[in-house]
Scaffold this active site. Structure first.
Site, PDB file in Angstrom:
ATOM      1  N   ARG A   1       0.789  -1.251   0.000  1.00  0.00           N
ATOM      2  CA  ARG A   1       0.000   0.000   0.000  1.00  0.00           C
ATOM      3  C   ARG A   1       0.812   1.287   0.000  1.00  0.00           C
ATOM      4  O   ARG A   1       0.226   2.365   0.039  1.00  0.00           O
ATOM      5  CB  ARG A   1      -0.977   0.041   1.183  1.00  0.00           C
TER       6      ARG A   1
ATOM      7  N   ASP B   1      -1.157 -12.988  -1.385  1.00  0.00           N
ATOM      8  CA  ASP B   1      -2.000 -11.897  -1.884  1.00  0.00           C
ATOM      9  C   ASP B   1      -2.426 -11.007  -0.707  1.00  0.00           C
ATOM     10  O   ASP B   1      -3.563 -10.507  -0.665  1.00  0.00           O
ATOM     11  CB  ASP B   1      -3.214 -12.421  -2.652  1.00  0.00           C
TER      12      ASP B   1
ATOM     13  N   HIS C   1      -6.781  -3.798   4.236  1.00  0.00           N
ATOM     14  CA  HIS C   1      -7.785  -2.737   4.110  1.00  0.00           C
ATOM     15  C   HIS C   1      -8.209  -2.337   5.516  1.00  0.00           C
ATOM     16  O   HIS C   1      -8.266  -3.183   6.410  1.00  0.00           O
ATOM     17  CB  HIS C   1      -9.014  -3.217   3.345  1.00  0.00           C
TER      18      HIS C   1
HETATM   19 ZN   LIG Z   1      -4.370  -9.979  -8.108  1.00  0.00          ZN
END
Ligand SMILES: [Zn+2]
Lengths: 302, 435
Positions: free
Chosen positions: B69, B310, B314
């Site tokens: 991020r 992955d 958030h």
């Molecule tokens: Zn992806």
């Protein structure tokens, strides 16, 4: 509807039956819920359901407050949870929520102590519609168990269909769904229904026909090419209805697109119970408010 | 100073064996791998002893698919907090996907990420650059310049290449620079408004579905392009039975394709969405039990080479909302190891194979350091207690976010110590090496 048991449903329908009488009085008001407050929180436009809930609350003498998307701060970027906390601060007895997102009432219920009634969430459920449909069928046919019901239209995107299917299956009716393959949900059989795509075949020997409203705004020329073609192949008309039982009833959650999913003469004709659905809706919603407020706080209907 | 890790059992997937060996580390490198009792330090030597009795020691774990991020969404995760989460989970290296803000499509962003990683000074952070400028599927990025700046692969993760011609040219052009191309497979038209797997549960919940074919169409395309060009492609986060089938077939035909999956695709299925839990929302979505079974078979048969997380942090702003409005993605760095070890206990893969998919295989695909324990190599390693049992707690994550569907679940197996270049970057409270 998923959470209601058969005896819950029977209790709601029986209660609605006994409250029906109030609506036929000269003074259509009882003091049962005096001093109780109900918030009508409609995050998605709805005239009919909202009016029906308001009428139900008024007949029971409850105080109502209506919020809609346009005047609530939702438009200013407040989240549903923020709104929920604000509503909670007012300490209402029941919050009735209509929302465009499937599952929104679940989210709300986690943040408020009051009872929550789902007045339709996204393409998930519309339990009060299903209850009033069951109520209407029971009044007209004297029973639900063993009846053959067909639902025709955009099943995939219909919360009414989803709730009706669950309710009808629970109460022992046989349910067939019908419509263009683009509108039949994936793994539809997992809902406990039969899929017969062609309405002409699906209507055969049916006791009840439920037509769904075609959502003009939903289809972007992908689910079906035109209203004209839809009405020809999937709309209900005098010819088609001949294969159903002689005493078939026709239902529609409204508002009707006359000439699209149903011809005007059928909607107004002798088989139609569409207006009964509307008056039964008020009774069902009165029953729910009565049972939820009379019952323990924190009960939810979904 | 010398570090002496003794008493542990080495699992080196490259050699495929499990052996009791002492590790002697000097100047950040493995100086010796010796049978127990062979290393006898003299009194004048400055030796730090780590007692790894009862533990296994593996090459430092490598996660080739994370989202840190930074730059742009530092409130969700930073390279520093992400590195902390990685080290805690046993990872010594990660590859960062380019869908930051701005997107990593230029030398300056790549260099910025590396600079931040240097400042965090914990694990090895390898930037993955975008395939196309802004991941808009129009113009290729400068692969050569990006490679020189430190990018180890290219990918338009999150915004897949919609233009098949561009993808073909990317495979060809990347080959010249020895840059792996990683494909996030999603047909956007087919999955457009979908928020979960299309099947019985999406029908029941009234949520818009994402059909398995949305992934499989693109997996098939990438395989055909790899066949056409003869150049390799790596398929990210495989989630369906059909994708496994296509990849298996491609490998049998000798088409240069490699693939990864994520722990949630073999640990959960679409029923996790019931109750509208937004921590069960990610792309690709959780599929059906038969898909999870196929993923396991794919792992056991070597069709799927890599387990990557992955890791997609958030905040509550994105997750505590209506399901259809919630962001896609879950964190994974701190749960990947125990979830993978569960596969070992289930008998899906043996321990060495599991570790290979978490270290050696991603290292080879990306041509980066690590993935093996050998004399003369960097001392990147993880000490694991296979029997440590615990419950995942919301507040225990080192990641800045805690969007995990595994909160409240019981886990078995934990990284007790993580070492990067001979330096300890994570050590559990429960692990007390005597020194
Ligand atoms: Zn992806």
């Amino acid at each position: 509807m998923d959470q209601l048991s058969v005896s819950d449903i029977n209790l709601i329908l029986d209660t609605a039956d006994s409250l029906m009488e109030i609506s036929s009085r000269d003074i259509k008001k009882v003091p049962t819920l005096r001093g109780k407050s109900i918030v009508n929180f409609f995050y998605e436009p709805s005239t009919r359901t909202k009016a029906s809930f308001e009428m139900a609350a008024k007949r029971l003498s409850a105080d109502t407050l209506s919020l809609s998307a346009t005047d609530s701060s939702m438009v200013k970027g407040e989240t549903l949870i923020d709104t929920a906390r604000n509503l909670q601060a007012m300490n209402p007895d029941i919050i009735i929520i209509r929302h465009s997102s499937s599952g929104a009432p679940h989210l709300l219920a986690r943040y408020v102590d009051s009872g929550v009634i789902n007045a339709g969430d996204g393409t998930h459920e519309h339990p009060t519609q299903a209850l009033l449909d069951l109520f209407t069928i029971r009044k007209k046919k004297g029973r639900i168990k063993g009846l053959r019901v067909v639902i025709i239209g955009d099943i995939a995107h219909s919360r009414v269909a989803r709730s009706d299917i669950i309710g009808l299956r629970k109460m022992g009716a046989e349910v067939t769904i019908s419509g263009p393959p683009t509108m039949i949900p994936v793994d539809a059989e997992s809902l406990g229904v039969k899929v017969v795509l062609d309405p002409a075949k699906a209507l055969k020997n049916k006791d009840v026909i439920m037509m769904l409203r075609i959502q003009l705004e939903r289809q972007k020329g992908i689910l079906f090419p035109s209203l004209r073609e839809y009405s020809i192949f999937f709309g209900l008309n005098q010819d088609l209805i001949k294969v159903a039982k002689k005493d078939v009833i026709i239902m529609h959650p409204g508002p009707i697109n006359r000439g699209v999913e149903i011809t005007g003469d059928l909607a107004d004709g002798p088989f139609s119970v569409i207006l009964d659905q509307v008056s039964n809706g008020v009774a069902i919603r009165m029953a729910l408010l009565y049972l939820l407020i009379g019952g323990s706080k924190g009960d939810n209907l979904d | 100073m010398i570090t002496w890790i003794k008493g542990g059992e080495l699992v080196d997937p490259r050699k495929g064996e499990k052996k009791k060996l002492d590790i002697v580390i000097k100047r950040g490198k493995i100086e010796g791998l010796l049978p127990p009792g062979e290393f006898n330090p003299t009194n004048d030597m400055d030796v730090k002893i780590i007692d790894a009795s009862g533990m296994i020691i593996t090459p430092g774990l490598i996660d080739m698919h994370v989202h840190f991020r930074e730059p742009g969404e530092e409130y969700k995760e930073t390279i520093a907090t992400g590195s902390q989460a990685a080290a805690t989970g046993g990872f010594t290296a990660v590859a960062c996907m380019p869908n930051t803000s701005p997107i990593n499509d230029s030398r300056s962003v790549t260099e910025f990420i590396l600079e931040r990683a240097r400042k965090a000074n914990l694990i090895r952070v390898y930037p993955v650059a975008a395939i196309s400028m802004g991941s808009r599927s129009e113009l290729l990025t400068e692969f050569g310049d990006l490679k020189q700046a430190g990018a180890v692969a290219v990918s338009d993760d999150g915004r897949p290449v919609t233009n098949s011609e561009l993808m073909r040219r990317a495979l060809e052009y990347a080959w010249f620079f020895n840059l792996p191309v990683i494909s996030h497979c999603q047909d956007f038209d087919l999955s457009n408004n979908g928020v979960m797997h299309e099947g019985a549960i999406s029908t029941q919940l009234g949520l818009q579905g994402i059909p398995a074919a949305s992934e499989e169409i693109m997996v098939a395309r990438e395989i055909l392009l790899a066949k056409l060009t003869g150049y390799p492609v790596h398929i990210a986060h495989v989630s369906t039975e059909g994708s496994v089938k296509f990849i298996r077939q491609a490998k049998e035909e000798g088409i240069p394709v490699t693939a990864e999956t994520a722990p949630h695709y073999f640990s959960l299925d679409h029923t996790a969405v019931i109750g509208f839990d937004t921590n069960a929302k990610m792309y690709p979505p959780l599929r059906e039990p038969k898909d999870a079974e196929a993923i396991k078979r794919g792992l056991s048969e070597g069709v799927i080479d890599v387990i990557a997380t992955d890791h997609a942090p958030h905040s509550e702003i994105e997750k505590d909302v209506e399901f259809d409005k919630a962001a896609f993605g879950i964190i994974g760095l701190e749960t990947a190891l125990p979830l993978t070890l569960a596969l070992v206990r289930e008998g899906v893969v043996d321990l060495s194979t599991a570790i290979a998919k978490l270290s050696y295989n991603p290292a080879s695909i990306l041509s980066i350091k690590g993935g093996t324990l050998e004399e003369g190599k960097e001392a990147d390693l993880t000490i694991i207690d296979l029997n440590n049992e615990y419950v995942i707690e919301k507040d225990s994550f080192k990641s800045k976010s805690h969007n995990s569907p595994f909160i409240g679940q019981k886990m078995k197996g934990k990284a007790m110590l993580t070492m990067v270049g001979g330096r300890i970057v994570w050590e559990s409270d429960e692990f007390n090496p005597r020194s």
